[in-house]
Design a protein around this motif. Structure first.
Motif, PDB file in Angstrom:
ATOM      1  N   LEU A 100      35.324 -26.353 149.094  1.00 48.09           N
ATOM      2  CA  LEU A 100      34.527 -27.242 149.581  1.00 48.09           C
ATOM      3  C   LEU A 100      33.977 -29.403 148.938  1.00 48.09           C
ATOM      4  O   LEU A 100      34.615 -30.127 148.671  1.00 48.09           O
ATOM      5  CB  LEU A 100      34.541 -27.858 151.096  1.00 48.09           C
ATOM      6  N   THR A 101      33.013 -28.671 148.328  1.00 49.09           N
ATOM      7  CA  THR A 101      31.953 -29.537 147.736  1.00 49.09           C
ATOM      8  C   THR A 101      32.035 -29.307 145.825  1.00 49.09           C
ATOM      9  O   THR A 101      31.292 -30.203 145.515  1.00 49.09           O
ATOM     10  CB  THR A 101      30.979 -29.415 148.369  1.00 49.09           C
ATOM     11  N   ASP A 102      32.794 -28.713 145.693  1.00 44.66           N
ATOM     12  CA  ASP A 102      33.244 -28.549 144.185  1.00 44.66           C
ATOM     13  C   ASP A 102      31.573 -27.927 143.710  1.00 44.66           C
ATOM     14  O   ASP A 102      31.280 -28.507 142.088  1.00 44.66           O
ATOM     15  CB  ASP A 102      33.362 -29.530 143.176  1.00 44.66           C
ATOM     16  N   GLU A 103      30.274 -27.767 144.387  1.00 42.24           N
ATOM     17  CA  GLU A 103      29.223 -27.558 144.516  1.00 42.24           C
ATOM     18  C   GLU A 103      29.140 -25.270 143.401  1.00 42.24           C
ATOM     19  O   GLU A 103      30.006 -25.107 144.845  1.00 42.24           O
ATOM     20  CB  GLU A 103      27.723 -27.458 144.926  1.00 42.24           C
ATOM     21  N   THR A 104      28.490 -24.878 143.808  1.00 37.87           N
ATOM     22  CA  THR A 104      27.915 -24.273 143.250  1.00 37.87           C
ATOM     23  C   THR A 104      27.426 -22.724 145.120  1.00 37.87           C
ATOM     24  O   THR A 104      26.805 -23.555 145.434  1.00 37.87           O
ATOM     25  CB  THR A 104      26.926 -23.144 142.477  1.00 37.87           C
ATOM     26  N   ILE A 105      27.607 -21.676 144.623  1.00 36.04           N
ATOM     27  CA  ILE A 105      27.387 -21.155 146.106  1.00 36.04           C
ATOM     28  C   ILE A 105      25.893 -21.009 146.181  1.00 36.04           C
ATOM     29  O   ILE A 105      25.274 -21.109 147.640  1.00 36.04           O
ATOM     30  CB  ILE A 105      27.550 -19.148 146.546  1.00 36.04           C
ATOM     31  N   THR A 106      24.999 -21.101 145.225  1.00 32.53           N
ATOM     32  CA  THR A 106      23.630 -21.414 145.921  1.00 32.53           C
ATOM     33  C   THR A 106      23.433 -21.239 144.041  1.00 32.53           C
ATOM     34  O   THR A 106      23.391 -21.002 143.559  1.00 32.53           O
ATOM     35  CB  THR A 106      23.065 -19.691 146.153  1.00 32.53           C
ATOM     36  N   ARG A 107      21.835 -21.912 144.435  1.00 30.04           N
ATOM     37  CA  ARG A 107      20.343 -22.284 143.578  1.00 30.04           C
ATOM     38  C   ARG A 107      19.807 -21.047 142.729  1.00 30.04           C
ATOM     39  O   ARG A 107      19.582 -21.072 143.380  1.00 30.04           O
ATOM     40  CB  ARG A 107      20.404 -23.809 143.261  1.00 30.04           C
ATOM     41  N   PRO A 108      19.409 -20.480 142.072  1.00 28.76           N
ATOM     42  CA  PRO A 108      18.609 -19.617 141.590  1.00 28.76           C
ATOM     43  C   PRO A 108      17.349 -20.108 141.885  1.00 28.76           C
ATOM     44  O   PRO A 108      16.923 -21.528 141.782  1.00 28.76           O
ATOM     45  CB  PRO A 108      18.793 -19.064 139.487  1.00 28.76           C
ATOM     46  N   VAL A 109      16.690 -19.200 141.979  1.00 34.22           N
ATOM     47  CA  VAL A 109      15.284 -19.918 142.458  1.00 34.22           C
ATOM     48  C   VAL A 109      14.503 -18.225 141.335  1.00 34.22           C
ATOM     49  O   VAL A 109      14.300 -17.007 141.303  1.00 34.22           O
ATOM     50  CB  VAL A 109      14.729 -19.180 143.161  1.00 34.22           C
ATOM     51  N   TYR A 110      13.025 -18.998 140.516  1.00 31.88           N
ATOM     52  CA  TYR A 110      12.077 -18.654 139.769  1.00 31.88           C
ATOM     53  C   TYR A 110      10.886 -18.459 139.849  1.00 31.88           C
ATOM     54  O   TYR A 110      10.537 -19.310 141.342  1.00 31.88           O
ATOM     55  CB  TYR A 110      12.148 -19.158 138.079  1.00 31.88           C
ATOM     56  N   LYS A 111      10.853 -17.514 140.475  1.00 31.98           N
ATOM     57  CA  LYS A 111       8.955 -17.032 141.029  1.00 31.98           C
ATOM     58  C   LYS A 111       7.921 -16.755 140.242  1.00 31.98           C
ATOM     59  O   LYS A 111       7.995 -15.810 139.260  1.00 31.98           O
ATOM     60  CB  LYS A 111       8.825 -16.408 142.500  1.00 31.98           C
ATOM     61  N   GLY A 112       6.951 -16.867 140.365  1.00 33.85           N
ATOM     62  CA  GLY A 112       5.775 -16.342 139.477  1.00 33.85           C
ATOM     63  C   GLY A 112       4.710 -17.481 138.489  1.00 33.85           C
ATOM     64  O   GLY A 112       4.480 -18.613 138.878  1.00 33.85           O
ATOM     65  N   SER A 113       4.593 -16.777 137.160  1.00 31.72           N
ATOM     66  CA  SER A 113       4.284 -17.385 136.588  1.00 31.72           C
ATOM     67  C   SER A 113       4.123 -16.973 134.659  1.00 31.72           C
ATOM     68  O   SER A 113       4.946 -16.201 134.945  1.00 31.72           O
ATOM     69  CB  SER A 113       1.821 -17.262 136.396  1.00 31.72           C
TER      70      SER A 113
END
Length: 285
Positions: A100-113
């Motif tokens: 409906l929004t033309d947005e992606t299903i999910t945004r990636p998350v990067y964790k750590g250092s």
């Protein structure tokens, strides 16, 4: 002066630091070309008109970063990426929202250092520092943020506002405390930040980039009757009302006009090639 390294060829034009993040907006001083010599004219006129390549570099320490999908270029260190879909029900909801929004299903998350470089762009990046605040941005403007911030999609209150207003039916809302990087089509110096104190701001066109605070967005007629709105030449106006801030890009329509003039020319008409760059060079020289 001979530049010998990557670091010597970049300026840090904006920066944000705290205990967990160092966020830098890099500007590449010069593009020296590839093995394709046909790019020479384009690079020459781009550099003469002040158009530079920019990039976001983020150094993380035991922290978490959310980015737009596809934004990563490369990363180094003790970092891992994850995408949370929230189970079958969550996946179905996100797929429907995405459609409906033309947005992606999910945004990636990067964790750590470690260190993350995001994709470079000839666009412009701005770092915002939110302190228990809320920002609503137009589609395509969100780029990355501290994962402590909540990133969600909001729907315009009515169909007319979304379709006729030029902002789309859905926009991205970012709220909480932390940093946010947005990607905007014009330099920050060309963005007018209108502060509203219970006032009304009306805009004829689609050049509002974001709004902060308690600002309501609607579409209103420019006169009392719909016929009067169209015959006045102004039509319907984007209307912002409340307390907060609205970012406007008044120069954006002019850039769009230049682009449309150029694309209307025959692609094989060599004198028309690079006309938008030459025109910008004439304007700002």
């Amino acid at each position: 002066m001979i530049l010998l390294s990557f670091e010597e060829n970049v300026n840090v034009i904006s920066r944000f630091d705290n205990e967990q993040f160092k966020v830098e907006i890099l500007e590449h001083k010069k593009l020296n070309g590839t093995d394709d010599v046909s790019l020479g004219d384009t690079l020459y006129f781009a550099q003469k008109s002040g158009i530079t390549l920019k990039q976001v570099r983020i150094t993380m320490k035991n922290s978490s970063l959310t980015t737009e999908t596809g934004a990563l270029q490369f990363m180094k260190g003790q970092l891992e990426m994850e995408s949370k879909l929230g189970g079958v029900g969550g996946l179905a909801k996100k797929m429907l929202t995405s459609a409906l929004t033309d947005e992606t299903i999910t945004r990636p998350v990067y964790k750590g250092s470690g260190e993350i470089h995001l994709e470079p762009s000839f666009g412009h990046f701005i770092i915002l520092k939110l302190n228990n605040e809320e920002v609503v941005v137009d589609q395509g403007i969100f780029y990355c943020c501290d994962s402590k911030l909540d990133v969600s999609v909001i729907r315009q209150k009515n169909l007319v506002t979304g379709l006729i207003g030029g902002e789309g039916l859905f926009q991205t809302k970012v709220s909480g405390t932390g940093f946010l990087v947005v990607k905007v089509p014009v330099p920050e110096i060309e963005i007018k930040k209108e502060v509203l104190n219970g006032e009304t701001l009306q805009v004829d066109g689609s050049f509002a980039l974001l709004r902060k605070g308690k600002v309501e967005f609607t579409i209103q007629k420019s006169s009392k009757s719909l016929i009067g709105s169209f015959t006045s030449g102004e039509g319907l106006l984007q209307t912002f009302k409340g307390t907060g801030e609205v970012w406007l890009a008044p120069t954006l329509p002019a850039y769009n006009d230049i682009y449309l003039e150029d694309t209307d020319q025959d692609a094989d008409d060599s004198p028309g090639k690079l006309s938008w760059i030459r025109r910008l060079l004439d304007i700002f020289s």
